[in-house]
Design an enzyme around this catalytic site. Structure first.
Site, short mmCIF file in Angstrom:
data_model
loop_
_atom_site.label_atom_id
_atom_site.label_comp_id
_atom_site.label_asym_id
_atom_site.label_seq_id
_atom_site.Cartn_x
_atom_site.Cartn_y
_atom_site.Cartn_z
N GLU A 557 -33.69 -35.38 20.33
CA GLU A 557 -34.14 -33.54 20.11
C GLU A 557 -33.50 -32.69 21.04
O GLU A 557 -32.99 -31.91 20.43
CB GLU A 557 -35.48 -34.01 20.20
CG GLU A 557 -36.04 -35.08 19.29
CD GLU A 557 -37.33 -34.82 19.03
OE1 GLU A 557 -38.14 -35.54 19.91
OE2 GLU A 557 -38.10 -34.07 18.30
N GLU A 577 -39.65 -43.20 17.86
CA GLU A 577 -39.98 -42.29 18.29
C GLU A 577 -41.54 -43.91 18.08
O GLU A 577 -42.87 -44.38 18.65
CB GLU A 577 -40.82 -41.05 17.92
CG GLU A 577 -40.39 -40.02 18.95
CD GLU A 577 -38.69 -39.99 18.54
OE1 GLU A 577 -38.15 -40.64 18.25
OE2 GLU A 577 -38.48 -38.89 19.77
#
Ligand code: NAI
Length: 742
Positions: A557, A577
């Site tokens: 990210e 994730e």
């Protein structure tokens, strides 16, 4: 492909065997036009097919850069001709004669020989070509192995141009290390590596220890790959042992200590080969590998029958310190001690013959055999005084090293004749360690530092394990943003000398938030990261990510928040994730959507959803860029060592004329359910719950700004970490570093 570097050479590879096709695929992956020739006209085309099947290309479409055939007329406009035909001197000589008339006068020719000396090869080369003739010895498989040994003809001006040209192509374009070797048998890596392996076999017999104990005793503590010695011999293929070692021995002086461990004429190995137990090569067609080991669980006995492999029992098992292993009075300890001392003294003995300094020999072990540290680095770590007392007669170079303060005394490296040298840094390589000396450090925190260079480009350098984004690291991003104006920072590079970009959010913080069962705490952790990355994205200066190794989760990210990325081709970009019990919550889902839309990918929401919930392996950087996960302006390089340098260049260039991105509008998704294909095979109900929530987050009517979308991302993520099954995932991952598939 390499965005903006020097024009690339047109390459020809002659000999479409395992090496030739692998080298051709590597060159094509680097963006070069390649001609692949073989005496058998179909062999070259077949070779390209084989490389496609074996993953020899970064992108399948790279294969289109290779034209195949058998006609030497195709060599006419080639700049670099790599010969990779059979290891046969007269065949090579005939080939050099046959191609000469078709070569441009400035073309460089190199042989991939592993055993033939340059002095013998050039006898078949036209006198006018000899200065532009070299050995470039790639290792197998060329895409994966980081080493190319380079031997050039002599030291005339013309030759140093040849050496410079080849070194630049090998290092900059192909991303390998070009090891400067002398024209000696086995060059550097095989000379010392073959001795180590042969010595391992003979010492194991002498100390009467089994293969599994030998491989464990001289194993992890020394930073040797898990295969160990016998596993590596199986991997190489036992049928190749006699040809490799005999050919090496034929070329060595009779006094060479290689002859004390004559593996080439080893009767036990010859018998293994006779019985078809050739190691990995016996394991094709679905059969298990059969050599010293059969599969993972069996090992061959003296009577050539396989027996169950026992877990080795010896006090050295589990020890982490090589000196402790060598000080242990047990069969494993005595074996490891003898093998280390023999190998070190052999390397000390041959160093003056084969290499300018000991660092080159260490590179041979590291890059050619996968050792974590080379033999001389290990010696420094073990302690030279201790080693000297371990020998009856210590090797002279070891004594010299002790007097000089080590094989690597204070930033220097010991020459093969015992004097400290300043090691040459390859052109174009920049390390943070060197630029930091001249930089002004603006911020330091337990999580890292911010350094400002002369040209006002700053480097954000995380000091956390694997550059993970702990609370302090997030705080450092915020203080970096605050420092832009007062310090007139013109551009920011995120990167350092570690082989990773960032492994992502700090797992203990995330697990603690999950365990708190408090929506406020979870949302605080997610918001902190989200705000920091939004800050990077919209700050008034360009932000460049220098990405090598992994960029996982929050690390990916952070990469997506950058204006430009310079990535190593093998960088691994992924969102793991789901394994922690949520979907990406630090702007990742939004940034991915935005990038896919900008790349013109149809059905971008579905593609983003599929990428985030995928279980398949992460794409390489070339594939990520092709698929729209990266921008066309993001730079992908094969050279791991030049990522930071290029990132600094990009930063300075972008700083000259930069406008921060305006907030953009992104549509919510309104089509058939994004998770309509779920449940996927091998997924649990809990995986599905996370995927379904991600689908809900993306779905709705109308559009949102990037920032609003980022808020929505967090808001929908929080409930996931309140679910007991996901709390368990987060805690399990933080404790064990392994995913829980509940
Ligand atoms: P290979 O036996 O797999 O392939 C050789 C290819 O060359 C064959 O396809 C053959 O048809 C072709 N060929 C032979 N003579 C030719 C000629 N006059 N013109 C055109 N094509 C011709 O060989 P491999 O294993 O790929 O080795 C090639 C070279 O690389 C050798 O010098 C070897 O010593 C060296 N090398 C091999 C390594 C390995 O692990 N196999 C590692 C490093 C170097």
């Amino acid at each position: 492909m390499q965005n903006g570097s020097a024009p690339q050479p047109k390459v020809a590879v002659i000999g479409a065997g395992s090496m030739g096709t692998g080298i051709a695929a590597l060159c094509a992956s680097a963006g070069m036009e390649v001609v692949l020739l073989d005496q058998d006209a179909d062999a070259a085309a077949r070779g390209v097919e084989t490389q496609l099947k074996r993953g020899g290309f970064y992108l399948e479409e790279d294969a289109a850069r290779i034209s195949t055939g058998s006609d030497y007329a195709l060599l006419e406009d080639c700049d670099w001709i790599i010969e990779a035909i059979f290891e046969d001197l007269s065949a090579k000589h005939s080939l050099y004669t046959a191609i000469e008339a078709h070569l441009s006068p400035t073309a460089i020719v190199s042989s991939n020989t592993s055993t033939l000396p340059l002095s013998a090869l050039v006898e078949g080369v036209a006198p006018t070509r000899r200065e532009r003739f070299a050995i470039t010895h790639f290792f197998n498989p060329p895409k994966v192995m980081p080493l190319v040994e380079l031997v050039v003809n002599s030291s005339t001006d013309e030759t140093s141009t040849t050496a410079d040209t080849l070194r630049r192509i090998i290092e900059v374009d192909l991303g390998k290390t070009a090891l400067p070797c002398r024209d000696t048998p086995g060059f550097i890596a095989n000379r010392v590596g073959c001795y180590w392996l042969a010595c391992g076999v003979f010492r194991a017999r002498e100390f009467d220890i089994d293969y599994a104990l030998a491989d464990a005793a001289f194993g992890r503590a020394f930073g040797i790959p898990r295969t160990g010695i016998f596993g590596l011999l199986d991997y190489i293929g036992l049928q190749l042992v006699a040809p490799i070692w005999n050919s090496l021995e034929n070329a060595l002086d009779p006094g060479d200590r290689m002859f004390s461990v004559p593996l080439g004429t080893d009767e036990f190995i010859a018998e293994l080969v006779k019985r078809g137990h050739t190691g990995r090569s016996a394991g094709s067609g679905g059969k298990v590998s059969e050599g010293f080991y059969r599969g993972r669980d069996e090992v061959i006995g003296a009577d050539f029958n396989y027996v169950a492999r026992k877990s080795p029992e010896d006090p050295v098992i589990g020890l982490k310190d090589p000196r402790e292993v060598m000080s242990t009075d047990s069969p494993g300890g005595r074996f490891a001690r003898a093998l280390f001392l023999n190998t070190l003294s052999y390397c000390c003995e041959v160093a003056p013959e084969i290499a300018e300094h000991v660092g080159l020999i260490d590179e041979g072990f590291r890059l050619g055999f996968g050792w974590k540290k080379g033999i001389f680095e290990l010696a420094d770590e073990i302690g030279l005084d201790w080693l000297i007392t371990a020998y009856d007669t210590p090797p002279q170079l070891l004594v010299d090293a002790a007097a000089a303060g080590g094989f690597y005394p204070e930033g220097k490296v010991l020459s093969s004749s015992g004097e400290p040298l300043t090691p040459e840094v390859s052109a174009g390589v920049v390390t943070l360690a060197t630029v930091r000396e001249k930089a002004h450090t603006l911020l330091t925190s337990p999580a890292g530092a911010l350094h400002l260079l002369d040209n006002n480009v700053a480097i954000l350098d995380f000091h956390t394990p694997l550059n993970s984004l702990s609370n302090e690291a997030i705080a450092l991003i915020h203080s970096t943003l605050d420092a832009i104006e007062p310090h007139a920072i013109a551009a920011l590079v995120i990167g350092n000398d570690k082989p990773v970009f960032s492994a992502g959010a700090d797992l203990p913080s995330l697990a603690a938030a999950a365990e708190s069962a408090s929506a406020t705490e979870i949302s605080a952790v997610l918001n902190a990261g989200s705000q920091a990355l939004l800050g990077l994205k919209y700050c008034p200066i360009p932000v460049i990510g220098a990405v090598r190794g992994v960029a996982l989760g929050g690390g990916f990210e952070m990469a997506l928040a950058c204006d430009r990325l310079v990535l190593h081709a093998d960088a691994r970009l992924a969102f793991p994730e789901l394994n922690v019990g949520l979907y990406p919550g630090w702007t990742g889902t939004v940034a991915l959507l935005s990038r896919l839309r900008a790349a013109g990918v149809s059905n971008a929401h579905q593609r983003a959803f599929n990428f985030i919930t995928a279980t398949r392996p992460a794409p390489n950087a070339f594939a990520a860029r092709r698929d729209g996960l990266l921008r066309p302006t993001d730079v992908v390089l094969l050279s791991f060592d030049r990522i930071l340098a290029r990132a600094l260049e990009e930063a300075a260039a972008l700083a000259a004329d930069y406008t921060p991105p305006a907030d953009e509008f992104l549509p919510l998704y309104s089509g058939p359910a994004l998770d309509r294909e779920w449940p996927l095979e091998n997924t649990t109900a809990n995986d599905h719950a996370i995927a379904a929530q991600l689908a809900r987050m993306y779905t709705g009517t109308g559009e949102l700004t990037f920032r609003q979308f980022a808020e929505r991302e967090v808001a929908f993520d929080v409930p996931l970490l309140l679910m007991p099954a996901n709390v368990e995932r987060a805690l399990h991952m933080a404790r064990t570093r392994k995913p829980l598939h509940n």
